[in-house]
Enzyme design. Structure first.
Site, short mmCIF file in Angstrom:
data_model
loop_
_atom_site.label_atom_id
_atom_site.label_comp_id
_atom_site.label_asym_id
_atom_site.label_seq_id
_atom_site.Cartn_x
_atom_site.Cartn_y
_atom_site.Cartn_z
N CYS A 55 3.26 12.64 -4.66
CA CYS A 55 3.61 11.99 -3.40
C CYS A 55 5.08 12.26 -3.09
O CYS A 55 5.47 13.41 -2.91
CB CYS A 55 3.27 10.50 -3.53
SG CYS A 55 3.63 9.45 -2.12
N ASP B 264 -5.88 14.51 3.72
CA ASP B 264 -4.61 13.79 3.61
C ASP B 264 -4.07 13.51 5.01
O ASP B 264 -3.66 14.43 5.72
CB ASP B 264 -3.61 14.63 2.81
CG ASP B 264 -2.35 13.86 2.44
OD1 ASP B 264 -1.91 13.01 3.25
OD2 ASP B 264 -1.80 14.13 1.36
N HIS C 7 -4.91 11.70 0.41
CA HIS C 7 -3.62 11.61 -0.27
C HIS C 7 -3.78 10.71 -1.50
O HIS C 7 -4.53 9.76 -1.49
CB HIS C 7 -2.58 11.01 0.68
CG HIS C 7 -1.19 11.05 0.15
ND1 HIS C 7 -0.42 12.19 0.19
CD2 HIS C 7 -0.43 10.11 -0.45
CE1 HIS C 7 0.76 11.94 -0.36
NE2 HIS C 7 0.78 10.68 -0.75
#
Length: 286
Positions: free
Chosen positions: A165, A222, A254
């Site tokens: 991330c 995502d 994600h």
């Protein structure tokens, strides 16, 4: 019975529904996993593992590390935290890398700016902590972690970096910043974005400056990383002649490796983990 990818997504979908309900009490619960069997828990048997303090500029920076017990001169992996900070899931990933034969270390890269575990709103987290963390500070802190690793049983001539991330973006950037890095693996890190004084560059800006090959692991679904940005990064890497690679998992959201969150997809997490270890070996970090 063979489990197909769609079957895996169905199983994980049911699990996500349970986890979502469990975490409904607030954001803070999501960053400190405590859901028993729904969280992968890696023990420290056979490891030297725990917290340490690293002198990093003006602070003694908290970090969590793991390595095979008693081992010396083992390859080093810098593990860069998610946007949510140095919480238990990140520590578990460090132990998994320790079990794989690495000295892995995850420094607390938000330490000067605040404690994300007490923040209950992600917008507050971004505005009050994340947006105030200078990239240059992060790079220096990672340098300090690498030096610590070299003094505590690690071989920094075999240095890799991986991140998730927020840490995925940093992985790309640090691989362009540090000539010491031999391999990087970026898990769903943003590739483009709005530049600021503290965070002036994104991975697309530095594709031609990478010192080491980077493997990018991304999800087709995502919502925060458009596929067109992935394709732009692929094109930039190809134009620069860089031996990097990007994998896009079909239908993956994600955070598909975050086993404590509803986004987790076990099949893709496991595949990505094995690809990461193979990438390290392929590029001399083993």
């Amino acid at each position: 019975m063979t489990t197909t990818r769609d079957d895996s997504l169905k199983v994980d979908g049911a699990r996500r529904a349970f986890v979502t309900a469990t975490l409904g009490a607030g954001f803070a619960a999501a960053v400190t996993p405590a859901i028993g069997s729904t969280v992968i828990q890696t023990d420290s048997n056979g490891l030297d593992a725990g917290e340490t303090r690293i002198r990093a500029g003006d602070i003694d920076m908290l970090a969590y590390y793991a390595k095979p017990q008693g081992a010396r001169q083992v390859p080093v992996v810098l593990l860069v935290q998610e946007i949510f900070g140095l919480h238990e899931h990140i520590r578990d990933l460090v132990r998994r890398l320790g079990k794989a034969g690495y000295l892995a270390i995850a420094p607390n890269l938000y330490q000067r700016q605040g404690d994300p575990t007490v923040v209950k709103d992600i917008n507050q987290l971004v505005q009050e902590i994340v947006a105030k963390v200078p990239d240059a500070q992060v790079f220096r802190d990672l340098d300090a972690a690498a030096v610590w690793a070299g003094a505590h049983g690690g071989d920094i001539n075999k240095l890799a970096v991986t991140g998730f991330c927020w840490g995925g973006r940093i992985t790309w950037l640090y691989s362009a910043y540090s000539p010491a890095v031999k391999a990087g693996v970026a898990w769903y890190g943003r590739l483009v974005g709005k530049a600021t004084d503290l965070q002036p560059l994104y991975p697309l800006d530095v594709a031609a400056q990478l010192h080491a090959p980077v493997l990018g692991l991304y999800g087709e679904a995502d919502g925060g990383i458009p596929l067109d940005s992935v394709e732009k990064m692929r094109a930039a890497l190809k134009a620069a002649g860089k031996p990097s690679e990007i994998i896009v998992y079909p239908k993956a959201p994600h955070g598909f490796n975050a086993d404590y969150r509803p986004s987790y997809v076990s099949e893709f997490a496991a595949d990505g983990w094995q690809r990461m270890l193979a990438w390290f070996r392929q590029n001399g970090v083993s």
